[in-house]
Design an enzyme around this catalytic site. Structure first.
Site, PDB file in Angstrom:
ATOM      1  N   HIS A 122       0.876  -1.174   0.000  1.00 44.92           N
ATOM      2  CA  HIS A 122       0.000   0.000   0.000  1.00 44.92           C
ATOM      3  C   HIS A 122       0.914   1.225   0.000  1.00 44.92           C
ATOM      4  CE1 HIS A 122      -2.759   2.959   1.869  1.00 44.92           C
ATOM      5  NE2 HIS A 122      -3.757   2.171   1.508  1.00 44.92           N
ATOM      6  N   ASP A 199       3.336  -4.260   8.172  1.00 48.56           N
ATOM      7  CA  ASP A 199       2.130  -3.442   8.119  1.00 48.56           C
ATOM      8  C   ASP A 199       0.940  -4.396   8.221  1.00 48.56           C
ATOM      9  OD1 ASP A 199      -0.155  -2.157   7.292  1.00 48.56           O
ATOM     10  OD2 ASP A 199       0.661  -1.451   5.388  1.00 48.56           O
ATOM     11  N   GLN A 202      -4.153  -4.606   6.989  1.00 48.76           N
ATOM     12  CA  GLN A 202      -5.115  -5.382   6.211  1.00 48.76           C
ATOM     13  C   GLN A 202      -5.318  -6.783   6.787  1.00 48.76           C
ATOM     14  OE1 GLN A 202      -7.886  -5.154   3.901  1.00 48.76           O
ATOM     15  NE2 GLN A 202      -6.512  -3.426   3.756  1.00 48.76           N
ATOM     16  N   LYS A 225     -10.163  -0.904  10.629  1.00 52.37           N
ATOM     17  CA  LYS A 225     -10.198  -2.092   9.775  1.00 52.37           C
ATOM     18  C   LYS A 225     -10.646  -3.321  10.565  1.00 52.37           C
ATOM     19  CE  LYS A 225      -7.369  -0.252   6.320  1.00 52.37           C
ATOM     20  NZ  LYS A 225      -7.825   0.133   5.000  1.00 52.37           N
ATOM     21  N   CYS A 363      -4.749   2.375  -3.723  1.00 51.18           N
ATOM     22  CA  CYS A 363      -3.508   2.894  -3.118  1.00 51.18           C
ATOM     23  C   CYS A 363      -2.368   1.901  -3.259  1.00 51.18           C
ATOM     24  CB  CYS A 363      -3.701   3.237  -1.641  1.00 51.18           C
ATOM     25  SG  CYS A 363      -4.789   4.618  -1.398  1.00 51.18           S
TER      26      CYS A 363
END
Ligand SMILES: Cc1ncc(COP(=O)(O)O)c(C=O)c1O
Ligand SMILES: Cc1ncc(COP(=O)(O)O)c(C=O)c1O
Lengths: 405, 140, 405, 140
Positions: A122, A199, A202, A225, A363
């Protein structure tokens, strides 16, 4: 361990709403997940009963708010299997968390040092590092991706060398749903002495990682999220790393002593929590984790796999449809195009049928560049979606395609 | 026909549809019949911002009338620009500049567009009028 | 234009709560203000009806959330008399806003340039600039304060010179309540070509500034100080300044094109709004401004002055009590000590009586150093406080003092 | 008296009060009677963190018994440390180490303290026990 969908859906007020006269089918969960009333209630309760600025407050409201905020930090700690409470920094979200680390490494790295990013990232996990490399003179290396939408791990092996200081990669790709082999990535990076930032934005709505077991150096999460509110997230960092990184933002809370001549900084986690944090957000984040754990991540994972399999099988039957990201290890995300129909056209028509999907580059332009497409249609599922919604979605895509062809 | 007459024609056509589906089907059809822009004019400079999709618009003046051509990579966007071009193309710069754009509301286009597309629509109209203004200045 | 206190207080659920068996008297408004049900309802409504990630979304929920968020930006624009909508950056709060500007100036300034801060600042408006000076080699100059808790404006005149690039000062001092002569500060700074940042965190719950008239270059606000939620605020910046400043955080939304070789940035305001913003927070911020404007800032100002005068007069009668900050131009904040009784002792006993005040250095250590005290007791009033509460407060202080002496 | 006996004495004293006001008045009184630390020991090193106020504690060993002295800039904090010192001072390191700290709960001190102060209280007890441990090691 099956989910009681009727009960779960009743927890989410928004799911009973209509859009363009049709019942809402919300398949944009990778962009943001929906919020159960248990979390909304915690938010309202905060403002109705104990809203106050935290830390250092002598009065009861402030003490109560502080307790609840710190309790949320403990909830985060338990959920992610984190060793020390002060290894958790509350931030406004993943983007902020990554920027905090990238800023800090800007002064730890020097010209010629290498950092490795994956091609599946991303923008939030690309741009801060580009800015960092510009400041520090470090060099950005990229793990290439394959046609299937996975990382080329042989290429990764070759990129690692004694100049590599840092590897940053997402746990799950938001554009494709690919679950990256972060265990292997971490192990190999550590073997040559490089640190790893994962990261998790997600991943966390679908997977419950144990950060201590993963042995990751940094991990980032956005509450919105995983059924939590907007404007809050965390940065996890190993204590020794967080001690080594310079402070990011200056302000209240993060200092020990301030004079105009010299300022000394506070201990962790306060060193990185300048200013009034999103107090209500942090508390509601804790409530969201509690909610999801009550549903159960194992059950969530199994059920979402079922939704994914069902949707993939049926969608694949549509002529000219290509799915991007074809690995066994993926979360319930389907990114696709149909012939050369513009994703925006499909998204527009689906919306008219009450079906919310995302269209565009998500993105993650480098992935789109790889496939040489302007974007995809992305349907992303959550545990509160149903097989009937998969039906409506597949039928909707078929109908839109018929209109557009 | 004057701009207004064309607009009334379009309003009438759209009034025949009673659901959004038919309207969109018609727009898609219109999109397919859009007077396409010559590839040489499909430049970055002619792109109109404000949509997820790209729109290129070009204007020529023939016999003191402005002729618009356009293209888009998304078909529904093409339909929208087709409607606008049908209303505005082949008129004098002055007529275009003075033209009312209420017909957009009357065919229920705006309310049926998402705000992003509605913004795109506004940008498109602005762009068409800008071309007209340029040619108007040329004529003065 | 008098306030209907009964009606107003009914809007704030928390005000009817009890603390330690006593009705809550909330006098910690300078730390955070309370939230009316009109704002709480907007928050709940967001999550119940149209929670979605904004910008670029093709589906209805996303469009609705985008509209509401951008509507909030317009509300901010109207409220603060801002010329261009894109001069407003939504941030997580004042601390973030100031850090954004300080970071940017780090690359615009060079060794030997001078920046001026006031002695009356909150740490949020000191530490980021110290960090900036360290990076850029710029020199920090301080406008000294007077015994009355005001700025020494003669000294300010002398500090200004052709090396001065930037002046940053708060609109209102959070520790003392002093309203600084920002009009004069701005005018004089502009006369020599320096830019001015005004930290409005403490002013905006009491004063409605017109930023265009003020002609200020940057202005910062936190929503939680004016009946809004935690975790959101704004940075106002003049267009030409915001264009000149480099981007602060990298991520989604703030880019135009991303490749691994080169990234270009988006237009304002997106350039400074990386990542998912506090969407619900921004919308609720707008609702808070609407609420306060419906009450009316003129009425609020007049009424708070009355509360301040009343409390000051009566408090001053307590033997040995000294108020810090004795100027006519101040908001309804009273910072005081009694003899050498520790503020913490007074705060503790007041809390037992249900009265919430703040004690300590109020994140403004330089002010405490000036007075050579460890801290003060600070009572800060809002428009929903009453004269009866002033009574209870003054009696409470008297009682605590009697116990502690 | 053993540590336990002193603690029971304190519990009894506090049981006489029926509102928080009297308890605080009593704590303030105790604070005023705290065996004060010698100024030479009021060093940064002897400060206990965790309170808004500062607490200094010093320990001496006399005849194999630990003698605590202390001070604070806030009087209520002084009262709290005074209670602790009364319970723990003038006992052998071993006794102090083994002493139960339940009496804190029984006098309702903790529940009447704000969490910040309660944390301070925990730090204080920890610190007293650490001193005892140091002297215990010395004796072994
Ligand atoms: C004058 C002043 N500046 C800055 C701040 C920091 O604001 P925030 O904590 O909302 O970032 C405050 C809040 O206490 C303040 O009063
Ligand atoms: C993989 C990934 N990383 C980072 C982000 C950015 O998260 P946020 O916008 O909450 O800061 C996202 C969210 O879209 C994401 O999916």
């Amino acid at each position: 361990m099956t989910l009681d969908l009727t009960k779960i859906r009743a927890d989410f007020p928004i799911l009973s709403r209509k859009v363009n006269g049709q019942p809402l089918v919300y398949l944009d969960n990778a962009a943001t997940s929906q919020t159960p009333k248990q979390v909304i209630d915690v938010i309202a309760d905060y403002y109705q009963r104990y809203n106050a600025n935290i830390h250092r407050g002598v009065h009861t409201l402030s003490q109560e708010a502080t307790d609840k905020f710190e309790e949320a930090r403990k909830t985060v700690q338990d959920h992610f299997g984190i060793e020390k409470t002060h290894e958790i920094i509350f931030t406004p979200g993943t983007t902020h968390s990554i920027n905090l680390v990238a800023f800090g490494f800007g002064s730890l790295l020097k010209t010629g040092d290498e950092v490795i990013v994956s091609a599946l990232e991303h923008h939030a996990n690309i741009v801060p590092w580009q800015m960092m490399c510009e400041r520090s003179g470090a060099i950005l290396r990229v793990i290439p991706m394959t046609d299937a939408g996975t990382l080329d791990m042989k290429a990764y092996d070759k990129l690692l060398n004694d100049k590599t200081k840092l590897v940053f990669v997402n746990h799950v790709s938001n554009a494709l749903g690919t679950i990256n082999p972060i265990e292997e990535i971490i192990e190999k990076a550590h073997a040559i002495g490089a640190a790893v930032l994962v990261d998790g934005a997600q991943a966390c709505g679908h997977i419950k990682p144990n950060l201590q077991k993963l042995n990751v150096d940094f991990y980032t999460v956005s509450a919105h999220k995983l059924c939590g509110p907007t404007g809050v997230g965390i940065l996890y960092g190993k204590e020794h790393w967080l001690k080594k990184l310079p402070p990011y933002q200056g302000g209240g809370e993060m200092i020990d002593e301030v004079t105009f001549e010299k300022t000394t900084y506070a201990d962790l986690p306060h060193k990185f929590e300048a200013g009034t944090p999103n107090i209500c957000g942090g508390i509601a984040f804790g409530a969201a984790l509690n909610y999801m754990n009550a549903v159960g991540f194992e059950a969530i994972g199994a059920y979402e796999d079922e939704l994914l399999k069902n949707a993939t099988d049926r969608l694949s039957k549509i002529e000219g449809l290509r799915i991007y990201g074809e690995t066994e290890r993926k979360t319930a995300v389907i990114s696709f195009n149909i012939d050369d129909i513009h994703p925006y056209d499909i998204g527009t028509l689906l919306d008219k049928m009450g079906i919310a999907v995302r269209t565009g580059h998500h993105c993650a332009q480098p992935i789109m560049d790889y496939y040489k497409i302007p974007g995809t249609v992305r349907a992303s599922f959550a545990f509160y979606n149903t097989l009937e919604e998969v039906d409506q979605f597949v039928n909707g895509v078929q109908k839109a395609t018929d209109m557009l062809r | 026909m004057t701009v207004e007459q064309v607009q009334n024609e379009i309003i009438e056509e759209f009034s025949l549809f009673d659901d959004w589906m038919q309207r969109y089907e018609y727009m898609i059809e219109l999109g397919k019949s859009l007077p396409l822009i010559d590839t040489q004019y499909k430049t970055d400079q002619n792109i109109i911002k404000g949509c997820q999709s790209k729109v290129w618009v070009h204007a020529d003046m023939v016999d003191e009338k402005v002729i618009f051509t356009a293209d888009s990579d998304a078909i529904i966007t093409k339909g929208i620009i087709a409607i606008l071009i049908r209303a505005f193309s082949n008129h004098s710069p002055k007529e275009i500049l003075e033209a009312n754009t209420n017909f957009i509301d009357q065919i229920g286009l705006k309310e049926h567009l998402s705000p992003t597309r509605a913004n795109g629509l506004v940008s498109m109209i602005k762009q068409l009028k800008l071309y007209a203004l340029a040619y108007q200045t040329q004529l003065n």
